[in-house]
Each structure stands twice: as C-alpha cells, then as structure tokens.
Design an enzyme around this catalytic site. Sequence first.
Site, mmCIF file in Angstrom:
data_model
loop_
_atom_site.group_PDB
_atom_site.id
_atom_site.type_symbol
_atom_site.label_atom_id
_atom_site.label_comp_id
_atom_site.label_asym_id
_atom_site.label_seq_id
_atom_site.Cartn_x
_atom_site.Cartn_y
_atom_site.Cartn_z
ATOM 1 N N ALA A 8 50.754 -66.734 -13.718
ATOM 2 C CA ALA A 8 49.634 -66.704 -14.614
ATOM 3 C C ALA A 8 49.819 -65.492 -15.613
ATOM 4 O O ALA A 8 49.978 -64.308 -15.261
ATOM 5 C CB ALA A 8 48.273 -66.683 -13.946
ATOM 6 N N VAL A 31 51.817 -62.278 -11.918
ATOM 7 C CA VAL A 31 51.178 -62.004 -13.042
ATOM 8 C C VAL A 31 52.544 -61.841 -14.180
ATOM 9 O O VAL A 31 53.070 -61.068 -14.216
ATOM 10 C CB VAL A 31 50.456 -60.631 -13.248
ATOM 11 C CG1 VAL A 31 49.881 -60.244 -14.565
ATOM 12 C CG2 VAL A 31 49.210 -60.849 -12.089
ATOM 13 N N LYS A 32 52.215 -62.792 -15.376
ATOM 14 C CA LYS A 32 53.205 -62.525 -16.398
ATOM 15 C C LYS A 32 52.468 -61.591 -17.240
ATOM 16 O O LYS A 32 51.531 -61.599 -17.814
ATOM 17 C CB LYS A 32 53.358 -63.860 -17.008
ATOM 18 C CG LYS A 32 53.903 -65.059 -16.293
ATOM 19 C CD LYS A 32 53.816 -66.384 -16.778
ATOM 20 C CE LYS A 32 54.383 -66.517 -18.000
ATOM 21 N NZ LYS A 32 54.475 -67.840 -18.673
ATOM 22 N N LEU A 33 53.559 -60.839 -18.176
ATOM 23 C CA LEU A 33 53.223 -59.780 -18.905
ATOM 24 C C LEU A 33 54.309 -59.964 -20.009
ATOM 25 O O LEU A 33 55.434 -59.938 -19.754
ATOM 26 C CB LEU A 33 53.405 -58.370 -18.350
ATOM 27 C CG LEU A 33 52.395 -58.073 -17.225
ATOM 28 C CD1 LEU A 33 52.720 -56.946 -16.586
ATOM 29 C CD2 LEU A 33 50.959 -57.899 -17.981
#
Length: 101
Positions: free
Chosen positions: A23, A52-54
């Site tokens: 996400a 978690v995508k950054l």
Amino acid sequence: DEPTIARLHQLCIDEFGLQVFMAQAWGSSAEELVKCGKRLSLLNRHRQSLVVKLPLTEEGVQAASVLKRQQIPICMTACYAAHQVLSSCALGADYVAPYLG
C-alpha cells in the site's frame, strides 16, 4: 481511504492467499509519509503481510528510515538508477520497485 485499503488487504490475504500486500503511503513531507505509513501498518493483522510503499525521494528516504526503525516493512518505489537500489538496500528496504523504460 483506509477502510477501502483494509478491505482490499483482508480480501487479498484471506481470500486470495497472497502473502504480501503493498500500500502506497501518501503525503508531501517525511512527517506526513511516516504518519500515513504507521496508520497503514496498523492494518497489518498478518505479520509482515502489509508492506508500505514509499517514493525514492528525499522525504521518502527520511520516512523509510523512521519506519524501518519501527520494524515496518517497506518498498521503495520510483527507482530509476542503480545507485537508488544501493540506497534502498542501505536503508534496509524489504523491496525495491524499479521503473524501467
């Protein structure tokens, strides 16, 4: 929308048997990305299943450093060059999403 993300996460893990759900965190500062990443990680009922995508930006790298210290799995996105992969590895990123072409 977090309720939608939570429903998608549950569907993907419980119904489709996927082992990893990614996400994208949103925000324009490192602080906003960290806050969003922490909220997303709370959806993680299955240990390590939500990543978690950054973005590989200055703000994203700062946020990644904070989230990794809290043992939140991350994927660095928007990777265009080899040195960015090395930076992601140095951060301890669990995944890197290269953009090719």
